[in-house]
Enzyme design. Sequence first.
Site, PDB file in Angstrom:
ATOM      1  N   VAL A  84       0.835  -1.198   0.000  1.00 56.39           N
ATOM      2  CA  VAL A  84       0.000   0.000   0.000  1.00 56.39           C
ATOM      3  C   VAL A  84       0.873   1.252   0.000  1.00 56.39           C
ATOM      4  O   VAL A  84       0.618   2.210  -0.736  1.00 56.39           O
ATOM      5  CB  VAL A  84      -0.965  -0.012   1.201  1.00 56.39           C
ATOM      6  CG1 VAL A  84      -1.710   1.322   1.302  1.00 56.39           C
ATOM      7  CG2 VAL A  84      -1.961  -1.157   1.088  1.00 56.39           C
ATOM      8  N   CYS A  85       1.917   1.245   0.816  1.00 60.87           N
ATOM      9  CA  CYS A  85       2.802   2.410   0.908  1.00 60.87           C
ATOM     10  C   CYS A  85       3.549   2.650  -0.402  1.00 60.87           C
ATOM     11  O   CYS A  85       3.828   3.801  -0.763  1.00 60.87           O
ATOM     12  CB  CYS A  85       3.785   2.235   2.059  1.00 60.87           C
ATOM     13  SG  CYS A  85       2.966   2.101   3.669  1.00 60.87           S
ATOM     14  N   THR A  86       3.878   1.595  -1.097  1.00 63.17           N
ATOM     15  CA  THR A  86       4.533   1.744  -2.394  1.00 63.17           C
ATOM     16  C   THR A  86       3.649   2.536  -3.346  1.00 63.17           C
ATOM     17  O   THR A  86       4.118   3.448  -4.046  1.00 63.17           O
ATOM     18  CB  THR A  86       4.864   0.360  -2.980  1.00 63.17           C
ATOM     19  OG1 THR A  86       5.804  -0.294  -2.118  1.00 63.17           O
ATOM     20  CG2 THR A  86       5.441   0.470  -4.381  1.00 63.17           C
TER      21      THR A  86
END
Length: 212
Positions: free
Chosen positions: A44-46
Site C-alpha cells: 500500500v505504501c509503495t
Amino acid sequence: MSLRLGDIAPDFEQDSSTGRIRFHEWLGHSWGVLFSHPADFTPVCTTELGLTSKLAGEFGKRNVKTIALSVDSVASHAEWIMDINETQAANVGFPILADGDRKVSELYDMIHPNASETFTVRSLFVIDPQKKVRLTITYPASTGRNFDEVLRVIDSLQLTDHYQVATPGNWKQGDDVVIVPSLKDEEVIRRKFPKGYNALRPYLRMTPQPDK
C-alpha cells in the site's frame, strides 16, 4: 503525548534518502506534509509514495513540501525507491526519513502499541509555515490514503487563512463557501464579499469563493 491541532510540530534532525534533514530548517517558509509508513517494501505504501511523486506539481502549486518516514535504513530506502519508480511509473524526489531509532515516530506519537509495538501507524500531518500542526489523519494499515482529500484540506486551510470563511462539507475548489458567523457587520460583509451572499439562515450565509 499526542499532537493536537495548533501545536508546534516537533523539530528534529534525522537521516533521510536525500541526506541529513533538520526539519524546521528544511520546511523553511513552506507548508509541509509528513506521512509515515510501517516499513519499506510494503504494497500500500509503495502505491502512496508513487502517487505523492506524481502529485509533486500539485503540492508545488500550493507551496507544500512532502516528506515520508519509515523505520528502515537509508540503504533500504534507496532500494525501495527503485521499486516504487519502476512499479508506479514514478520519480520519487522527496525525502524518506530513516527512523530506525524511532526518534521521530515517538515525537509524533506514531507508535500505537495496540496496533503494533514496533511499526509506525500510517499517520499524516499537515504543517503550516509557522510550524503549526493543522491536520492529523491516522489510517489503518489496510487502507491507502486519499491524497485528493489531503490536497482539498490544504486548499481549504489556505483559503480560510486569508478570508473570513469556512468550507462546507464536500467542498472543492470553486464551490461556494460559508461566511463565518462571527462576521456580522453588513457594511464589512459587502466590502469583503462583493459578489453577495445567500442567507439560508442567519448563521448560514453562502457566498462564491472569494478568490475566484
